[in-house]
Design a protein around this motif. Structure first.
Motif, PDB file in Angstrom:
ATOM      1  N   ASP A  38      -1.746   0.131 -18.269  1.00 35.28           N
ATOM      2  CA  ASP A  38      -2.745  -0.441 -17.682  1.00 35.28           C
ATOM      3  C   ASP A  38      -2.566  -1.198 -16.174  1.00 35.28           C
ATOM      4  OD1 ASP A  38      -1.526  -2.623 -18.463  1.00 35.28           O
ATOM      5  OD2 ASP A  38      -2.701  -3.932 -19.205  1.00 35.28           O
ATOM      6  N   ILE A  39      -1.075  -0.780 -15.772  1.00 34.33           N
ATOM      7  CA  ILE A  39      -0.707  -1.058 -14.317  1.00 34.33           C
ATOM      8  C   ILE A  39      -1.025   0.231 -13.649  1.00 34.33           C
ATOM      9  CG2 ILE A  39       1.276  -1.705 -13.029  1.00 34.33           C
ATOM     10  CD1 ILE A  39       2.396  -3.305 -15.323  1.00 34.33           C
ATOM     11  N   THR A  40      -1.973   0.081 -12.846  1.00 34.68           N
ATOM     12  CA  THR A  40      -2.363   1.265 -11.862  1.00 34.68           C
ATOM     13  C   THR A  40      -1.664   0.917 -10.577  1.00 34.68           C
ATOM     14  OG1 THR A  40      -4.510  -0.150 -11.100  1.00 34.68           O
ATOM     15  CG2 THR A  40      -4.810   1.191 -12.972  1.00 34.68           C
ATOM     16  N   PRO A  41      -1.700   1.908  -9.654  1.00 37.80           N
ATOM     17  CA  PRO A  41      -1.208   1.672  -8.375  1.00 37.80           C
ATOM     18  C   PRO A  41      -1.574   0.436  -7.727  1.00 37.80           C
ATOM     19  CG  PRO A  41      -1.474   4.031  -8.654  1.00 37.80           C
ATOM     20  CD  PRO A  41      -2.056   3.277  -9.889  1.00 37.80           C
ATOM     21  N   GLU A  42      -2.902   0.313  -7.903  1.00 40.73           N
ATOM     22  CA  GLU A  42      -3.462  -0.939  -7.173  1.00 40.73           C
ATOM     23  C   GLU A  42      -2.998  -2.223  -7.731  1.00 40.73           C
ATOM     24  OE1 GLU A  42      -5.657   2.797  -6.484  1.00 40.73           O
ATOM     25  OE2 GLU A  42      -5.305   1.965  -8.698  1.00 40.73           O
ATOM     26  N   VAL A  43      -2.874  -2.156  -9.179  1.00 41.12           N
ATOM     27  CA  VAL A  43      -2.345  -3.552  -9.508  1.00 41.12           C
ATOM     28  C   VAL A  43      -0.731  -3.656  -9.059  1.00 41.12           C
ATOM     29  CG1 VAL A  43      -1.505  -4.528 -11.852  1.00 41.12           C
ATOM     30  CG2 VAL A  43      -3.757  -3.431 -11.662  1.00 41.12           C
ATOM     31  N   ALA A  44      -0.202  -2.562  -9.079  1.00 44.24           N
ATOM     32  CA  ALA A  44       1.385  -2.362  -8.535  1.00 44.24           C
ATOM     33  C   ALA A  44       1.316  -3.074  -7.319  1.00 44.24           C
ATOM     34  CB  ALA A  44       2.070  -1.038  -8.682  1.00 44.24           C
ATOM     35  N   ALA A  45       0.380  -2.632  -6.533  1.00 41.99           N
ATOM     36  CA  ALA A  45       0.467  -3.511  -5.116  1.00 41.99           C
ATOM     37  C   ALA A  45       0.274  -4.678  -5.068  1.00 41.99           C
ATOM     38  CB  ALA A  45      -0.834  -2.741  -4.394  1.00 41.99           C
ATOM     39  N   GLN A  95       0.775  -1.154   0.030  1.00 34.69           N
ATOM     40  CA  GLN A  95      -0.089   0.178  -0.030  1.00 34.69           C
ATOM     41  C   GLN A  95       0.750   1.433  -0.008  1.00 34.69           C
ATOM     42  OE1 GLN A  95      -3.091  -0.015  -0.521  1.00 34.69           O
ATOM     43  NE2 GLN A  95      -2.832  -2.393  -0.857  1.00 34.69           N
ATOM     44  N   LYS A  96       1.992   1.031   0.734  1.00 28.17           N
ATOM     45  CA  LYS A  96       2.918   2.472   0.536  1.00 28.17           C
ATOM     46  C   LYS A  96       3.346   2.511  -0.888  1.00 28.17           C
ATOM     47  CE  LYS A  96       4.769   1.833   5.271  1.00 28.17           C
ATOM     48  NZ  LYS A  96       6.009   1.675   6.205  1.00 28.17           N
ATOM     49  N   VAL A  97       3.889   1.417  -1.556  1.00 32.08           N
ATOM     50  CA  VAL A  97       4.109   1.610  -2.927  1.00 32.08           C
ATOM     51  C   VAL A  97       3.026   2.342  -3.692  1.00 32.08           C
ATOM     52  CG1 VAL A  97       4.807   0.363  -5.235  1.00 32.08           C
ATOM     53  CG2 VAL A  97       5.671  -0.479  -2.954  1.00 32.08           C
ATOM     54  N   ALA A  98       1.691   1.718  -3.604  1.00 30.35           N
ATOM     55  CA  ALA A  98       0.540   2.323  -4.344  1.00 30.35           C
ATOM     56  C   ALA A  98       0.399   3.709  -4.070  1.00 30.35           C
ATOM     57  CB  ALA A  98      -0.612   1.651  -3.887  1.00 30.35           C
ATOM     58  N   GLN A  99       0.570   4.201  -2.851  1.00 31.08           N
ATOM     59  CA  GLN A  99       0.732   5.631  -2.461  1.00 31.08           C
ATOM     60  C   GLN A  99       1.826   6.576  -3.063  1.00 31.08           C
ATOM     61  OE1 GLN A  99      -2.112   6.951  -0.754  1.00 31.08           O
ATOM     62  NE2 GLN A  99      -1.177   9.001  -1.729  1.00 31.08           N
ATOM     63  N   SER A 100       2.951   5.820  -3.055  1.00 28.96           N
ATOM     64  CA  SER A 100       4.228   6.702  -3.602  1.00 28.96           C
ATOM     65  C   SER A 100       4.240   6.660  -5.116  1.00 28.96           C
ATOM     66  CB  SER A 100       5.402   5.883  -3.174  1.00 28.96           C
ATOM     67  OG  SER A 100       6.348   6.628  -3.883  1.00 28.96           O
ATOM     68  N   LEU A 101       3.614   5.682  -5.878  1.00 25.30           N
ATOM     69  CA  LEU A 101       3.446   5.848  -7.332  1.00 25.30           C
ATOM     70  C   LEU A 101       2.154   6.797  -7.623  1.00 25.30           C
ATOM     71  CD1 LEU A 101       3.376   2.088  -8.313  1.00 25.30           C
ATOM     72  CD2 LEU A 101       5.133   3.858  -8.743  1.00 25.30           C
ATOM     73  N   THR A 102       1.052   6.965  -6.649  1.00 22.38           N
ATOM     74  CA  THR A 102       0.132   7.895  -6.949  1.00 22.38           C
ATOM     75  C   THR A 102       0.534   9.232  -6.891  1.00 22.38           C
ATOM     76  OG1 THR A 102      -1.738   6.179  -6.268  1.00 22.38           O
ATOM     77  CG2 THR A 102      -2.095   8.683  -6.168  1.00 22.38           C
ATOM     78  N   ASP A 103       1.467   9.486  -5.738  1.00 21.38           N
ATOM     79  CA  ASP A 103       1.830  11.000  -5.364  1.00 21.38           C
ATOM     80  C   ASP A 103       2.928  11.166  -6.531  1.00 21.38           C
ATOM     81  OD1 ASP A 103       0.493  11.001  -3.246  1.00 21.38           O
ATOM     82  OD2 ASP A 103       2.423   9.990  -1.745  1.00 21.38           O
ATOM     83  N   GLN A 104       3.546  10.238  -7.348  1.00 20.49           N
ATOM     84  CA  GLN A 104       4.206  10.662  -8.385  1.00 20.49           C
ATOM     85  C   GLN A 104       3.912  10.855  -9.601  1.00 20.49           C
ATOM     86  OE1 GLN A 104       8.358   8.334  -8.085  1.00 20.49           O
ATOM     87  NE2 GLN A 104       7.586   7.527  -6.242  1.00 20.49           N
ATOM     88  N   GLY A 105       2.466  10.574  -9.727  1.00 17.79           N
ATOM     89  CA  GLY A 105       1.812  10.605 -10.967  1.00 17.79           C
ATOM     90  C   GLY A 105       1.984   9.421 -11.774  1.00 17.79           C
ATOM     91  N   MET A 106       2.513   8.310 -11.225  1.00 21.08           N
ATOM     92  CA  MET A 106       2.803   7.069 -11.962  1.00 21.08           C
ATOM     93  C   MET A 106       1.616   6.259 -11.870  1.00 21.08           C
ATOM     94  SD  MET A 106       6.908   6.219 -11.952  1.00 21.08           S
ATOM     95  CE  MET A 106       7.145   6.568 -10.104  1.00 21.08           C
ATOM     96  N   THR A 107       0.527   6.619 -12.522  1.00 25.83           N
ATOM     97  CA  THR A 107      -0.849   5.745 -12.350  1.00 25.83           C
ATOM     98  C   THR A 107      -1.203   4.908 -13.462  1.00 25.83           C
ATOM     99  OG1 THR A 107      -2.057   7.648 -13.053  1.00 25.83           O
ATOM    100  CG2 THR A 107      -1.734   7.672 -10.834  1.00 25.83           C
ATOM    101  N   ALA A 108      -0.336   4.884 -14.521  1.00 24.47           N
ATOM    102  CA  ALA A 108      -0.627   4.013 -15.665  1.00 24.47           C
ATOM    103  C   ALA A 108       0.712   3.720 -16.152  1.00 24.47           C
ATOM    104  CB  ALA A 108      -1.385   4.992 -16.769  1.00 24.47           C
ATOM    105  N   LEU A 109       1.186   2.493 -15.697  1.00 24.47           N
ATOM    106  CA  LEU A 109       2.629   1.973 -16.261  1.00 24.47           C
ATOM    107  C   LEU A 109       2.230   0.800 -17.096  1.00 24.47           C
ATOM    108  CD1 LEU A 109       4.087   1.716 -12.464  1.00 24.47           C
ATOM    109  CD2 LEU A 109       4.654   3.670 -14.289  1.00 24.47           C
ATOM    110  N   GLY A 110       3.257   0.397 -17.687  1.00 21.95           N
ATOM    111  CA  GLY A 110       3.585  -0.573 -18.538  1.00 21.95           C
ATOM    112  C   GLY A 110       3.324  -0.342 -20.003  1.00 21.95           C
ATOM    113  N   GLU A 111       3.314  -1.301 -20.847  1.00 19.01           N
ATOM    114  CA  GLU A 111       3.452  -1.040 -22.441  1.00 19.01           C
ATOM    115  C   GLU A 111       2.011  -0.872 -22.635  1.00 19.01           C
ATOM    116  OE1 GLU A 111       3.465  -5.859 -22.090  1.00 19.01           O
ATOM    117  OE2 GLU A 111       4.132  -4.046 -21.048  1.00 19.01           O
ATOM    118  N   HIS A 112       1.004  -1.219 -21.990  1.00 20.55           N
ATOM    119  CA  HIS A 112      -0.501  -0.874 -22.009  1.00 20.55           C
ATOM    120  C   HIS A 112      -0.938   0.139 -21.280  1.00 20.55           C
ATOM    121  CE1 HIS A 112      -0.811  -4.147 -25.155  1.00 20.55           C
ATOM    122  NE2 HIS A 112      -0.469  -5.191 -24.159  1.00 20.55           N
TER     123      HIS A 112
END
Length: 386
Positions: free
Chosen positions: A372-379, A353-370
């Motif tokens: 489609d990797i949201t902070p929730e998926v990253a978690a 959950q810390k990872v999800a929050q950190s990615l959200t804070d950095q604006g990295m909410t749509a990772l991957g080649e598609h």
């Protein structure tokens, strides 16, 4: 194949004894700042070679750049650059020293109030203070690219930066330096380069067979030479191929015209930021879980990887793809790298959950080649890696 532009202006000076060319590559009409990390370059003789080569140059030194270059340390170097009117820099070290130097190249000419904004606001650098490098630790490819990663431990942040103004003007790469590198760092270098290739290769078919085979050849070569490099780093043949693989893995050539991923890196950076785990080892922790989570979108390329790199010819596409993930994890482990977060810390519960929050804070909410990797998926990926 996608449209692309390729700009790689770095002059590569590769091979045994090429340090002698340093004196002519570094300008004599500018004051030089030589940057390095700890004392390893003094123990292995590289420091003496650099000092000898620069005997007719006006230079000062800055040491102590960490394995994950720290923002607060780099600010001290930035003060020296401005106070001493530094006109050129020489990074002597591995990816961390070179990355730190790239930050300084950008920050030295940055007109904003807070240099951290270069990272936090993702400001690309089009003109930086010029610099060259002497590579002492193959791994990141930073000696021939324009990207960098900087850490800020007080806020548990690790961020990326880049831009065409951050290419080294030249890089001296003498494979004999490999002979003095500890086994742990050699293993990290192999794993880092291997994962760099996979981040650019393991997506989906893009009608770019040449790029695919470039990538597959680097992966195969790393697997082939890794046992020798770890057992006998004085083997020049293995060391030279290891060093060139690391450079080719991230100098821009294999990613042109194809989709790329990089979600493994973005998620793995959080493990270093919070726990201080070696960068390469965080990649080995996250990658198997990331590929398992995104199996359906990656299975065609995973199967190709299984066939061409691991020579797995039997089974269905899905069976080959699953075997490829396991074989990759086995390769990391063959290097002595553990592939679960619990192998490095007891305080992993709730970390996802810390990872999800950190990615959200950095604006990295749509990772991957598609994307489609949201902070929730990253978690979820992080939890799978516990």
């Amino acid at each position: 194949m996608r449209n692309f532009e390729l700009y790689v202006p770095t002059k590569m000076i590769f091979g045994k004894g090429e340090m002698k060319k340093l004196a002519t590559e570094v300008p004599k009409d500018k004051k030089i700042l030589v940057l390095y990390g700890g004392g390893s370059i003094k123990r292995n003789g590289i420091y003496d070679q650099v000092v000898t080569a620069l005997k007719d140059h006006d230079f000062i030194e800055f040491s102590g750049i960490e394995a994950n270059p720290e923002y607060t340390t780099l600010l001290k170097a930035l003060e020296i650059i401005k106070k001493e009117d530094i006109g050129y820099m020489l990074a002597v070290g591995g990816g961390s020293v070179i990355d730190g130097t790239k930050f300084l190249a950008s920050a030295a000419l940055y007109e904003g109030a807070t240099p951290w904004d270069i990272l936090a606001k993702k400001i690309r650098t089009y003109k930086g203070l010029p610099f060259g490098t002497v590579l002492t630790l193959p791994a990141t490819g930073s000696e021939m690219n324009s990207g960098a990663v900087v850490s800020r431990s007080e806020t548990n942040e690790k961020m990326v930066m880049g831009g065409p103004g951050l290419f080294p003007e030249f890089s001296i790469c003498d494979p004999t330096v490999v002979s003095s590198i500890p086994e742990r760092q050699l293993a990290n270098g192999v794993a880092d380069a291997f994962t760099h290739v996979l981040e650019q290769y393991m997506t989906y078919p893009a009608d770019a067979p040449l790029q695919d085979r470039f990538s597959e050849s680097i992966l195969q070569t790393l697997m082939e030479i890794a046992p020798t490099v770890l057992k006998d780093p004085t083997d020049y043949k293995a060391a030279s191929n290891f060093m060139w693989c690391c450079t080719m893995a991230l100098n821009g050539y294999i990613q042109k015209g194809v989709p790329t991923d990089w979600s493994v890196h973005m998620i793995a950076h959080e493990l270093t930021a919070f726990y201080g785990i070696d960068h390469a080892r965080t990649l080995a922790i996250i990658l198997p879980s990331a590929y398992t989570k995104k199996f359906e979108t990656k299975k065609e390329k995973l199967a190709q990887y299984a066939e061409r790199v691991f020579n797995i010819q039997e089974g269905t596409m899905e069976e080959k793809a699953k075997t490829a993930i396991q074989k990759t994890e086995d390769f990391y482990q063959s290097l002595g790298i553990k592939t679960r977060l619990r192998d490095y810390t007891d305080t992993y519960e709730g970390f996802s959950q810390k990872v999800a929050q950190s990615l959200t804070d950095q604006g990295m909410t749509a990772l991957g080649e598609h994307q489609d990797i949201t902070p929730e998926v990253a978690a979820e990926i992080v939890e799978m890696a516990y």
